[in-house]
Design a protein around this motif. Structure first.
Motif, short mmCIF file in Angstrom:
data_model
loop_
_atom_site.label_atom_id
_atom_site.label_comp_id
_atom_site.label_asym_id
_atom_site.label_seq_id
_atom_site.Cartn_x
_atom_site.Cartn_y
_atom_site.Cartn_z
N HIS A 363 0.81 -1.22 0.00
CA HIS A 363 0.00 0.00 0.00
C HIS A 363 0.85 1.27 0.00
CE1 HIS A 363 0.63 -0.66 4.37
NE2 HIS A 363 0.59 0.67 4.44
N ILE A 364 2.17 1.18 0.30
CA ILE A 364 2.99 2.40 0.24
C ILE A 364 3.88 2.42 -1.00
CG2 ILE A 364 2.98 2.68 2.75
CD1 ILE A 364 5.87 1.67 2.79
N LEU A 365 3.61 1.52 -1.96
CA LEU A 365 4.37 1.50 -3.21
C LEU A 365 3.58 2.22 -4.29
CD1 LEU A 365 5.67 -2.19 -3.21
CD2 LEU A 365 6.79 -0.14 -2.33
N ASN A 366 4.26 2.98 -5.11
CA ASN A 366 3.60 3.66 -6.23
C ASN A 366 3.14 2.64 -7.27
OD1 ASN A 366 3.95 6.21 -5.14
ND2 ASN A 366 5.94 6.51 -6.15
N ALA A 367 2.10 3.01 -7.99
CA ALA A 367 1.56 2.11 -9.02
C ALA A 367 1.42 2.86 -10.33
CB ALA A 367 0.22 1.54 -8.57
N PRO A 368 2.51 3.14 -11.02
CA PRO A 368 2.44 3.91 -12.26
C PRO A 368 1.90 3.12 -13.45
CG PRO A 368 4.70 3.29 -11.82
CD PRO A 368 3.91 2.85 -10.64
N ILE A 391 -1.15 12.44 10.61
CA ILE A 391 -0.64 11.09 10.91
C ILE A 391 -1.77 10.11 10.67
CG2 ILE A 391 0.36 9.56 12.65
CD1 ILE A 391 1.37 12.04 14.12
N SER A 392 -1.62 9.23 9.69
CA SER A 392 -2.68 8.27 9.38
C SER A 392 -2.60 7.01 10.25
CB SER A 392 -2.59 7.87 7.90
OG SER A 392 -1.38 7.12 7.68
N GLY A 393 -1.39 6.69 10.74
CA GLY A 393 -1.23 5.48 11.54
C GLY A 393 -1.03 4.22 10.72
N GLN A 394 -0.79 4.39 9.41
CA GLN A 394 -0.58 3.21 8.57
C GLN A 394 0.70 2.46 8.95
OE1 GLN A 394 -1.86 4.18 4.14
NE2 GLN A 394 -0.84 5.95 5.06
N ALA A 395 0.80 1.22 8.51
CA ALA A 395 2.01 0.42 8.72
C ALA A 395 2.97 0.68 7.56
CB ALA A 395 1.66 -1.06 8.78
N TYR A 396 4.24 0.83 7.89
CA TYR A 396 5.25 1.11 6.86
C TYR A 396 6.36 0.06 6.81
CZ TYR A 396 2.95 5.63 6.80
OH TYR A 396 2.00 6.62 6.69
N PHE A 397 6.50 -0.74 7.85
CA PHE A 397 7.50 -1.80 7.84
C PHE A 397 7.03 -2.96 6.97
CE2 PHE A 397 9.29 0.21 11.62
CZ PHE A 397 10.64 -0.12 11.53
#
Length: 450
Positions: A363-368, A391-397
């Protein structure tokens, strides 16, 4: 020729340096080193036992290492042989060892004194091991450098290290008193005498050389005060070697004084190094390191100011630019301290080395491209600026490792605000994880979908 010279009494008539004239004739004549030669000193205990083993004398110049080795040999009735590692090689060592073996065959032991023993390389140091083990020689090595770094472990395991200290002012004053007993009163005021002792920098040989210079330069009936001593005598360079112990000891002291929030001690060590000829840009680089390692985000401006001080010195040069280094030194010493960033950096670095190269969550990767969109890239990503507190609180790891904590800010300085901000973010991440755990599972897909 030497015997005829001595027999004729010419040797006594020839001029002799004051340091040579006052060379101690007995162990009890040695000034200073109470930790070695006091009633309960280490060397006193060794001598009392009646036998000595191989020794390493470690200490600054002019503290009596050579004299003590010579007197020690006489005290235990060993032949005294002296060589310098600067001028000797393996061939010279072989000759000395052979002479010592011959002496041993007729019942005479040899104390081999090796000055500047750290100058021998590893292979040359290894050459001493067999003759030390079989008793051919008793080795006494002298070094101004830390034996732990400069001498082989095998050599150190066969010798005791005795540490010599720079002579205290009282000991240097005693040497001046002995000089006056031979040459007459020194033409110095009380302040001039104190200045002379300070100039010797703990070196007994230096104080006698300086005293000899005073006798030489003082005019008839003249008494030198502190200012005259400073102006008439060539100032002795401080005991400092830029790539050895003096350098590393002082930069360590400077760093720890800054870390310990002591601006006066920090300035003292900074000026000690500048006075000894240290490269000011080296000091500037170390101050930049202190800003990142010991202050970090407790004062985010510290790094900027440290770099500005470096640039100021680079622009102005010496001596004007040195004031910028003094300014940043005091600033860093008084700045709030935190190594939280430094600790986080090391922890993150270690974690990366210990875990595989995992992909970030989709979900944190671009999708061109359409294909990446179909693969789920960027699906569900929330733009943090649109969330409360941004701050959305999303997971990034990566999902396989889950959330990790490296940075733990302190309550000091600017980090207190960062800690409060981090607490908000952590709460949002925790709440989001709880909500995700309570959410119903998606319905199974139909067979046609599969």
């Amino acid at each position: 020729m030497s015997n005829l010279f001595t027999a004729a009494g010419l040797e006594k008539a020839a001029p002799r340096p004051l340091a040579d004239e006052l060379r101690p004739a007995r162990l009890s004549d040695i000034v200073g080193q109470p930790q070695l030669l006091g009633p309960d000193g280490r060397l006193t205990r060794i001598i009392r036992s009646g036998e000595i083993g191989s020794l390493i004398f470690w200490g600054p110049p002019g503290t009596g290492k050579t004299t003590l080795a010579r007197l020690l040999a006489a005290h235990v009735k060993l032949e005294f042989v002296q060589i310098s590692a600067i001028f000797s090689g393996v061939a010279d060592l072989k000759k000395v060892f052979e002479t010592a073996r011959n002496a041993r065959n007729i019942g005479r032991g040899t104390l081999l004194f090796v000055d500047e023993i750290h100058r021998f390389n590893r292979a040359q140091q290894d050459a001493f091991l067999p003759v030390m083990e079989d008793g051919t020689i008793t080795l006494v090595g002298a070094t101004t450098e830390n034996p732990s770094f400069e001498l082989n472990a095998a050599l150190l395991s066969r010798a005791q290290v005795l540490t010599f200290q720079a002579l205290e002012p009282d000991a240097l004053g005693e040497l001046l008193t002995r000089a006056e007993a031979v040459r007459g009163p020194l033409p110095l005021t009380a302040e001039g005498r104190v200045s002379l002792i300070r100039m010797a920098d703990g070196d007994g040989r230096a104080i006698l050389t300086l005293a000899e210079e005073v006798y030489r330069v003082a005019g008839e009936g003249e008494t030198l005060d502190a200012d005259a001593v400073q102006s008439l005598l060539q100032r002795r360079a401080p005991a400092y070697d830029k790539d050895r112990d003096g350098h590393f000891n002082l930069i360590s002291a400077l760093h720890k004084a800054v870390r310990g929030s002591d601006p006066d001690a920090s300035l003292y060590y900074l000026m000690r190094m500048l006075d000894a000829g240290e490269d000011p840009l080296y000091l500037a680089r170390r101050l930049v390191r202190m800003a990142t390692e010991d202050i970090g985000l407790a004062d985010p401006h510290a790094l900027t100011l440290a770099i500005a001080a470096r640039d100021s010195y680079d622009f102005l040069g010496s001596p004007e630019g040195e004031l910028a280094l003094a300014e940043i030194t005091v600033y860093l010493a008084l700045a709030p301290k935190s190594n939280a960033l430094y600790t986080a950096y090391k922890a993150a670095k270690r974690f990366v080395k210990e875990t595989p190269s995992l992909p970030p969550p989709k979900h944190i990767l671009n999708a061109p491209t359409r294909f990446m969109q179909e693969e789920g890239y960027s699906a569900g990503y929330e733009y943090d600026h649109d969330a409360p507190d941004a701050i959305s609180g999303q997971a990034y790891f990566p999902e396989a490792v889950g959330r990790q904590t490296f940075y733990r800010p302190t309550e000091r300085g600017a980090e207190a605000k960062l800690k409060a901000r981090l607490a908000i973010a952590d709460e949002k991440r925790t709440q989001r994880a709880r909500d995700a755990a309570r959410a119903p599972a998606p319905p199974p897909r139909d067979a046609e979908d599969q």
